[in-house]
Design a protein around this motif. Sequence first.
Motif, short mmCIF file in Angstrom:
data_model
loop_
_atom_site.label_atom_id
_atom_site.label_comp_id
_atom_site.label_asym_id
_atom_site.label_seq_id
_atom_site.Cartn_x
_atom_site.Cartn_y
_atom_site.Cartn_z
N GLN A 1 0.87 -1.19 0.14
CA GLN A 1 0.03 0.16 -0.16
C GLN A 1 0.90 1.35 0.11
O GLN A 1 0.58 2.31 -0.69
CB GLN A 1 -0.81 0.00 1.31
N ASN B 1 -7.11 8.12 -6.78
CA ASN B 1 -6.24 6.89 -6.22
C ASN B 1 -6.12 5.82 -7.20
O ASN B 1 -5.53 4.68 -6.75
CB ASN B 1 -6.95 6.56 -4.86
N GLN C 1 2.25 1.76 -3.50
CA GLN C 1 1.21 2.19 -4.18
C GLN C 1 0.96 3.85 -4.09
O GLN C 1 0.89 4.52 -5.07
CB GLN C 1 -0.09 1.50 -4.08
N GLN C 2 0.91 4.07 -2.79
CA GLN C 2 0.71 5.30 -2.48
C GLN C 2 1.80 6.51 -2.93
O GLN C 2 1.48 7.49 -3.59
CB GLN C 2 0.28 5.64 -0.90
N GLN D 1 1.49 6.88 -6.70
CA GLN D 1 0.42 7.83 -6.98
C GLN D 1 0.93 9.18 -6.99
O GLN D 1 0.77 10.10 -7.66
CB GLN D 1 -0.64 7.45 -6.32
N GLU D 2 1.75 9.46 -5.67
CA GLU D 2 2.15 10.73 -5.47
C GLU D 2 3.28 11.21 -6.61
O GLU D 2 3.17 12.42 -7.11
CB GLU D 2 2.88 10.82 -4.15
#
Length: 89
Positions: free
Chosen positions: A21, A59, A24-25, A28-29
């Motif tokens: 997670q 997201n 993934q975050q 994305q950023e």
Amino acid sequence: MQQSSIAEYLAPEAHEQGIQQGIQQGAQEIIRENIIEALAFRLQPEVAETFKSDLEAINDLQRLRQLFRIAMRVDTPENFTQALNESAN
């Protein structure tokens, strides 16, 4: 024979899920930042900044990648707004 608790059994799986997670975050950023950078280059930095809140609400990594490709070739803020709205559907 010693019995393991449920927490001990699930801890490695939860840890791995947390790592995934986080990755993934982070991805994305980075893509959001790249979109803003592309828009600043193609349009103007002030215009690019107006899209930050819309991008932060997304997201879905694939959707962000699609928007990045669009941001690299967009000619007007209206065109990017249209792409942003289309990809929301």
